[in-house]
Design a protein around this motif. Structure first.
Motif, PDB file in Angstrom:
ATOM      1  N   TRP A   1       0.703  -1.265  -0.008  1.00  0.00           N
ATOM      2  CA  TRP A   1       0.019  -0.028   0.137  1.00  0.00           C
ATOM      3  C   TRP A   1       0.790   1.122   0.030  1.00  0.00           C
ATOM      4  O   TRP A   1       0.803   2.193  -0.872  1.00  0.00           O
ATOM      5  CB  TRP A   1      -0.968  -0.065   1.163  1.00  0.00           C
ATOM      6  CG  TRP A   1      -2.347   0.834   1.094  1.00  0.00           C
ATOM      7  CD1 TRP A   1      -2.693   1.963   1.500  1.00  0.00           C
ATOM      8  CD2 TRP A   1      -3.139   0.695  -0.189  1.00  0.00           C
ATOM      9  NE1 TRP A   1      -3.805   2.536   1.000  1.00  0.00           N
ATOM     10  CE2 TRP A   1      -4.252   1.614   0.077  1.00  0.00           C
ATOM     11  CE3 TRP A   1      -3.642  -0.482  -1.056  1.00  0.00           C
ATOM     12  CZ2 TRP A   1      -5.151   1.706  -0.586  1.00  0.00           C
ATOM     13  CZ3 TRP A   1      -4.665  -0.323  -1.679  1.00  0.00           C
ATOM     14  CH2 TRP A   1      -5.617   0.515  -1.692  1.00  0.00           C
TER      15      TRP A   1
ATOM     16  N   TRP B   1     -11.597  -5.193  10.276  1.00  0.00           N
ATOM     17  CA  TRP B   1     -10.723  -4.131  10.415  1.00  0.00           C
ATOM     18  C   TRP B   1     -10.694  -3.280  11.733  1.00  0.00           C
ATOM     19  O   TRP B   1     -10.660  -1.799  11.958  1.00  0.00           O
ATOM     20  CB  TRP B   1     -11.141  -3.002   9.364  1.00  0.00           C
ATOM     21  CG  TRP B   1     -10.433  -3.405   7.910  1.00  0.00           C
ATOM     22  CD1 TRP B   1      -9.757  -4.450   7.559  1.00  0.00           C
ATOM     23  CD2 TRP B   1     -10.723  -2.954   6.717  1.00  0.00           C
ATOM     24  NE1 TRP B   1      -9.491  -4.658   6.358  1.00  0.00           N
ATOM     25  CE2 TRP B   1     -10.039  -3.848   5.704  1.00  0.00           C
ATOM     26  CE3 TRP B   1     -11.598  -1.891   6.222  1.00  0.00           C
ATOM     27  CZ2 TRP B   1     -10.168  -3.448   4.535  1.00  0.00           C
ATOM     28  CZ3 TRP B   1     -11.893  -1.438   4.957  1.00  0.00           C
ATOM     29  CH2 TRP B   1     -10.882  -2.395   3.894  1.00  0.00           C
TER      30      TRP B   1
ATOM     31  N   LEU C   1      -7.192  -2.658  -3.763  1.00  0.00           N
ATOM     32  CA  LEU C   1      -7.083  -3.582  -2.220  1.00  0.00           C
ATOM     33  C   LEU C   1      -7.798  -4.829  -2.556  1.00  0.00           C
ATOM     34  O   LEU C   1      -7.429  -5.938  -2.271  1.00  0.00           O
ATOM     35  CB  LEU C   1      -7.705  -2.804  -1.541  1.00  0.00           C
ATOM     36  CG  LEU C   1      -7.625  -3.527   0.136  1.00  0.00           C
ATOM     37  CD1 LEU C   1      -6.151  -3.309   0.435  1.00  0.00           C
ATOM     38  CD2 LEU C   1      -8.379  -2.669   0.946  1.00  0.00           C
ATOM     39  N   SER C   2      -9.016  -4.983  -3.245  1.00  0.00           N
ATOM     40  CA  SER C   2      -9.662  -5.945  -3.197  1.00  0.00           C
ATOM     41  C   SER C   2      -8.925  -7.072  -3.921  1.00  0.00           C
ATOM     42  O   SER C   2      -8.988  -8.210  -3.803  1.00  0.00           O
ATOM     43  CB  SER C   2     -11.184  -5.995  -3.577  1.00  0.00           C
ATOM     44  OG  SER C   2     -12.125  -5.229  -2.920  1.00  0.00           O
TER      45      SER C   2
ATOM     46  N   ALA D   1      -6.090  -8.370  -2.410  1.00  0.00           N
ATOM     47  CA  ALA D   1      -6.716  -9.570  -1.151  1.00  0.00           C
ATOM     48  C   ALA D   1      -6.899 -10.652  -1.676  1.00  0.00           C
ATOM     49  O   ALA D   1      -6.841 -11.943  -1.184  1.00  0.00           O
ATOM     50  CB  ALA D   1      -7.716  -8.832  -0.309  1.00  0.00           C
TER      51      ALA D   1
ATOM     52  N   ASN E   1      -7.638  -9.185   8.272  1.00  0.00           N
ATOM     53  CA  ASN E   1      -7.220  -7.713   7.419  1.00  0.00           C
ATOM     54  C   ASN E   1      -7.580  -8.321   5.907  1.00  0.00           C
ATOM     55  O   ASN E   1      -8.154  -7.543   5.265  1.00  0.00           O
ATOM     56  CB  ASN E   1      -5.840  -7.381   7.661  1.00  0.00           C
ATOM     57  CG  ASN E   1      -5.690  -6.218   6.955  1.00  0.00           C
ATOM     58  OD1 ASN E   1      -6.403  -5.302   7.032  1.00  0.00           O
ATOM     59  ND2 ASN E   1      -4.352  -6.164   6.464  1.00  0.00           N
TER      60      ASN E   1
ATOM     61  N   ALA F   1     -10.155  -6.664   3.559  1.00  0.00           N
ATOM     62  CA  ALA F   1      -9.887  -5.935   1.969  1.00  0.00           C
ATOM     63  C   ALA F   1     -10.506  -6.652   0.894  1.00  0.00           C
ATOM     64  O   ALA F   1     -10.927  -6.071  -0.049  1.00  0.00           O
ATOM     65  CB  ALA F   1      -8.423  -6.275   1.915  1.00  0.00           C
TER      66      ALA F   1
END
Length: 333
Positions: A74, A241, A280-281, A284, A307, A311
């Motif tokens: 990130w 989260w 992000l997805s 993940a 986490n 995500a």
């Protein structure tokens, strides 16, 4: 109990997912604010790492154990940003989008050079340092995590900003800092962790000078009456989260007005944030099988797999309109 609930959620998800101040003067100003509760207590060692934060251990556990994940996929040393990015027609990269979010919130809140700013939930200091570099601001960053404070201080020293930016362990619902000490309270994806949003807003109001502004960028609940399946997905997401629940935008506006704020403004920027959500997805989805194995073998803490679950679910939540993203500003009269 909260941790066990989150782990139970993660376990069920496994099954489902198998499918203008001079630097010297600014430094003295920061130290005065920072050391208030130290002088009150008569101890010069409290206030940096030794403050006992026991009421939200799950938040500390989450951020301390997922630092490597954030660092790997990130943020980078340029932005140090742990938040979602803002994409517009001029955005060329993920890294740029993270800095864009700072710019958008600063513009919406009317940040001016030389302001005193409290970064409430500062992470490793990305926004705090950006504000100091771009607005010559005097910034105090607070977080529940002593590890984050250590990292943030190191980053400030590396950028020669330690004379204008300091960091400490503190609860943004009860900081112990001076009343009326700040021009701006800045909260990027941190208000979501407050169990009592009204307490956060009341403390923000207290710390702002008259005319000071609150600036928030965060995720918000889309509906209080989703289907059972959608509510289950939403709760899996926020619990993964280290959050209990999110406000709807209108709910936060009402809470802010009840706290005494005026001129409360909101801007829904979900479409600008969605490319960041997609990134992000996707990451993940690729990481999930290995993340599950590492947690199952206890090579990594289970919170790291939580986490990954969050995500992956955040993209679904956005597409189902269970989650939105907005900036909010308000003024203390």
């Amino acid at each position: 109990m909260f941790i066990s609930v989150r782990r139970a959620i993660a376990d069920s998800s496994i099954k489902d997912c198998s499918r203008a101040i001079q630097a010297r003067e600014g430094h003295r100003s920061v130290r005065k604010i920072f050391l208030k509760h130290e002088s009150d207590s008569g101890s010069s060692s409290k206030g940096l790492f030794d403050v006992s934060i026991t009421h939200r251990p799950e938040v500390v556990e989450y951020y301390d154990n997922t630092w490597l994940d954030y660092r790997a996929i990130w943020l980078n040393k340029k932005n140090l940003s742990m938040h979602f990015g803002y994409w517009d027609e001029g955005t060329e990269s993920h890294s740029d989008s993270l800095l864009n979010m700072n710019r958008e919130l600063a513009a919406f809140a009317g940040i001016q050079p030389g302001m005193r700013i409290l970064d409430a939930g500062c992470g490793v200091g990305g926004s705090s340092l950006w504000l100091a570099e771009n607005f010559d601001a005097v910034v105090v960053g607070i977080t529940l995590s002593a590890d984050q404070v250590r990292r943030a201080q190191r980053f400030a020293e590396e950028r020669n900003l330690a004379d204008r930016v300091t960091f400490q362990v503190a609860d943004y619902c009860d900081t112990g800092l001076d009343s009326g000490a700040f021009d701006v309270v800045w909260a990027v994806e941190s208000c979501c962790h407050a169990q009592d949003k009204a307490a956060f807003l009341a403390e923000s109001y207290r710390m702002l000078r008259p005319g000071g502004r609150l600036a928030i960028a965060d995720g918000f609940r889309g509906s209080r009456k989703p289907s059972m399946d959608n509510e289950l997905l939403f709760q899996r997401l926020v619990n993964s989260w280290a959050a209990d629940d999110l406000c709807a935008i209108a709910e936060l506006v009402e809470l802010a007005e009840n706290a005494g704020f005026s001129d409360v403004g909101t801007r829904d920027i979900s479409s600008n944030v969605y490319p960041s959500i997609q990134r992000l997805s996707f990451a993940a989805t690729l990481w999930q099988p290995l993340g599950w194995m590492l947690a199952k073998l206890r090579i990594r803490p289970s919170v790291t797999y939580d986490n990954v679950v969050g995500a992956k679910l955040v993209g679904q939540a956005f597409r189902r309109h269970l989650l939105s993203y907005a900036t909010v500003t308000a003024r203390r009269p």
